[in-house]
Motif scaffolding. Structure first.
Motif, PDB file in Angstrom:
ATOM      1  N   ARG A 138      72.585  14.002  22.583  1.00  0.00           N
ATOM      2  CA  ARG A 138      72.635  14.791  23.815  1.00  0.00           C
ATOM      3  C   ARG A 138      74.086  15.047  24.205  1.00  0.00           C
ATOM      4  O   ARG A 138      74.945  14.178  24.078  1.00  0.00           O
ATOM      5  N   ARG A 139      74.342  16.239  24.679  1.00  0.00           N
ATOM      6  CA  ARG A 139      75.708  16.664  24.992  1.00  0.00           C
ATOM      7  C   ARG A 139      75.905  16.817  26.493  1.00  0.00           C
ATOM      8  O   ARG A 139      74.953  17.081  27.239  1.00  0.00           O
ATOM      9  N   CYS A 140      77.151  16.641  26.889  1.00  0.00           N
ATOM     10  CA  CYS A 140      77.481  16.836  28.294  1.00  0.00           C
ATOM     11  C   CYS A 140      77.905  18.278  28.537  1.00  0.00           C
ATOM     12  O   CYS A 140      78.313  18.994  27.608  1.00  0.00           O
ATOM     13  N   THR A 141      77.808  18.702  29.777  1.00  0.00           N
ATOM     14  CA  THR A 141      78.392  19.973  30.179  1.00  0.00           C
ATOM     15  C   THR A 141      79.908  19.855  30.063  1.00  0.00           C
ATOM     16  O   THR A 141      80.486  18.869  30.554  1.00  0.00           O
ATOM     17  N   PRO A 142      80.592  20.797  29.387  1.00  0.00           N
ATOM     18  CA  PRO A 142      82.050  20.685  29.279  1.00  0.00           C
ATOM     19  C   PRO A 142      82.707  20.571  30.657  1.00  0.00           C
ATOM     20  O   PRO A 142      82.283  21.200  31.630  1.00  0.00           O
ATOM     21  N   PHE A 143      83.726  19.737  30.701  1.00  0.00           N
ATOM     22  CA  PHE A 143      84.454  19.463  31.949  1.00  0.00           C
ATOM     23  C   PHE A 143      85.900  19.911  31.771  1.00  0.00           C
ATOM     24  O   PHE A 143      86.514  19.637  30.747  1.00  0.00           O
TER      25      PHE A 143
ATOM     26  N   GLU B 222      84.699  17.839  25.950  1.00  0.00           N
ATOM     27  CA  GLU B 222      83.333  17.963  25.463  1.00  0.00           C
ATOM     28  C   GLU B 222      82.859  16.588  25.005  1.00  0.00           C
ATOM     29  O   GLU B 222      83.631  15.830  24.410  1.00  0.00           O
TER      30      GLU B 222
ATOM     31  N   ARG C  91      89.846  20.884  28.301  1.00  0.00           N
ATOM     32  CA  ARG C  91      88.383  21.011  28.282  1.00  0.00           C
ATOM     33  C   ARG C  91      87.822  19.827  27.509  1.00  0.00           C
ATOM     34  O   ARG C  91      88.153  19.628  26.345  1.00  0.00           O
TER      35      ARG C  91
ATOM     36  N   ASP D 182      75.522  14.774  36.930  1.00  0.00           N
ATOM     37  CA  ASP D 182      76.275  16.022  37.029  1.00  0.00           C
ATOM     38  C   ASP D 182      76.566  16.650  35.667  1.00  0.00           C
ATOM     39  O   ASP D 182      76.607  17.878  35.548  1.00  0.00           O
ATOM     40  N   PHE D 183      76.785  15.809  34.644  1.00  0.00           N
ATOM     41  CA  PHE D 183      77.300  16.345  33.384  1.00  0.00           C
ATOM     42  C   PHE D 183      76.395  16.143  32.170  1.00  0.00           C
ATOM     43  O   PHE D 183      76.559  16.844  31.173  1.00  0.00           O
ATOM     44  N   TRP D 184      75.473  15.198  32.244  1.00  0.00           N
ATOM     45  CA  TRP D 184      74.725  14.853  31.046  1.00  0.00           C
ATOM     46  C   TRP D 184      73.285  15.337  31.117  1.00  0.00           C
ATOM     47  O   TRP D 184      72.679  15.349  32.198  1.00  0.00           O
ATOM     48  N   ASP D 185      72.767  15.743  29.970  1.00  0.00           N
ATOM     49  CA  ASP D 185      71.355  16.074  29.835  1.00  0.00           C
ATOM     50  C   ASP D 185      70.586  14.757  29.866  1.00  0.00           C
ATOM     51  O   ASP D 185      70.143  14.250  28.842  1.00  0.00           O
TER      52      ASP D 185
END
Length: 292
Positions: free
Chosen positions: A10-15, A104, A102, A67-70
């Motif tokens: 599972r990937r996070c939303t890029p910050f 990821e 950025r 906030d960031f993780w699926d």
């Protein structure tokens, strides 16, 4: 409590984050590192960040699951049981004020461990030119949390450097952790987790009191590595890794010991350990890679 390894991948939303002079200087101050590379802004190239600032930048993502993780059905309550257990960092170029990074992330591995479950996240940070700045593999031990299966992702983790038989103690440095240093690091690094600041929380999760942060202990060790093995030049620090295995309490001494050196290509690999005030390993399986 339990967790399964199906969350691997599972990937996070890029910050995205802008690196500021204040962040760089504060982190250095929080680890007592007065290297001019972090403070003398009259240098032609300006200042750079302490390499370990990487851990502060990625904490913005690690600490904000919703906030960031699926996260889906991830049992968020297990995170109250986490302690920092493993760390591997690779620095591809210096982190500098003015960089817009950025970040990821991907859930790299979830593995059963005798103490619970070992969960490893991989982060990569890219600058505005899409150049890779650093890679981090940060691992948490979820204490007492059962992995419901055999685990996944262990084969994808980076191997440790191949070390020759250490010749023995090369040098040792004794450092004092002050009674307020956990709080100072918490504020200067902007890495907040309550086992490092709240006695009540630490006691509630079965700890004897607040602990000095693992990333802070590693930062101190790498500070000494840079000074002793890289002529004080943090740009020569190419990588580091370790396992956090023991507690460091505020108002106590630690000992950083370089226990060997070997050559790997154009890098010197220096294995080291950190002993706490009880003479037990706070950090082991540790190494620093120095560009030569």
């Amino acid at each position: 409590m339990e967790v399964g390894s199906h969350y691997v991948g599972r990937r996070c939303t890029p910050f995205e984050i802008d690196v500021t002079p204040r962040q760089c200087m504060n982190f250095a101050a929080g680890t007592g590192d007065n290297n001019p590379a972090y403070f003398n802004d009259e240098q032609p190239e300006g200042i750079m960040a302490p390499p370990m600032l990487a851990t502060s930048l990625t904490w913005n993502v690690s600490s904000r699951l919703a906030d960031f993780w699926d996260s889906g059905d991830f049992p968020a309550e297990v995170l109250t049981r986490q302690v920092h257990f493993s760390e591997v960092l690779e620095w591809h170029r210096p982190i500098r004020p003015g960089d817009r990074l950025r970040i990821e992330g991907v859930s790299k591995a979830i593995l059963p461990h005798r103490g619970g479950t070992h969960m490893i996240l991989e982060y990569q940070a890219f600058n505005a030119a899409n150049e890779l700045v650093f890679t981090e593999y940060t691992g948490a031990l979820l204490r007492g949390v059962r992995c419901t299966d055999g685990g996944r992702g262990g084969e994808t983790l980076p191997p440790s450097p191949t070390l020759s038989t250490p010749p023995g103690l090369l040098w040792e440095k004794t450092l004092h952790i002050g009674p307020l240093d956990a709080h100072i690091y918490d504020g200067c690094a902007d890495i907040h987790f309550p086992i490092h600041a709240s006695t009540a929380f630490a006691h509630a999760v079965g700890l004897p009191g607040i602990l000095y942060q693992g990333t802070a202990t590693l930062s101190l060790a790498l500070r000494e590595m840079v000074n002793a093995e890289a002529d004080g030049d943090p740009k020569r620090l190419a990588g580091a890794g370790c396992t956090f295995t023991g507690m460091v309490r505020p108002d106590s001494d630690i000992r950083v010991q370089a226990v060997g050196k070997t050559k790997e290509g154009d890098h010197a690999i220096v294995p080291f350990v950190v002993l706490n005030s009880d003479g037990k390993h706070a950090i082991k399986n540790a190494w620093a890679s120095i560009r030569v």
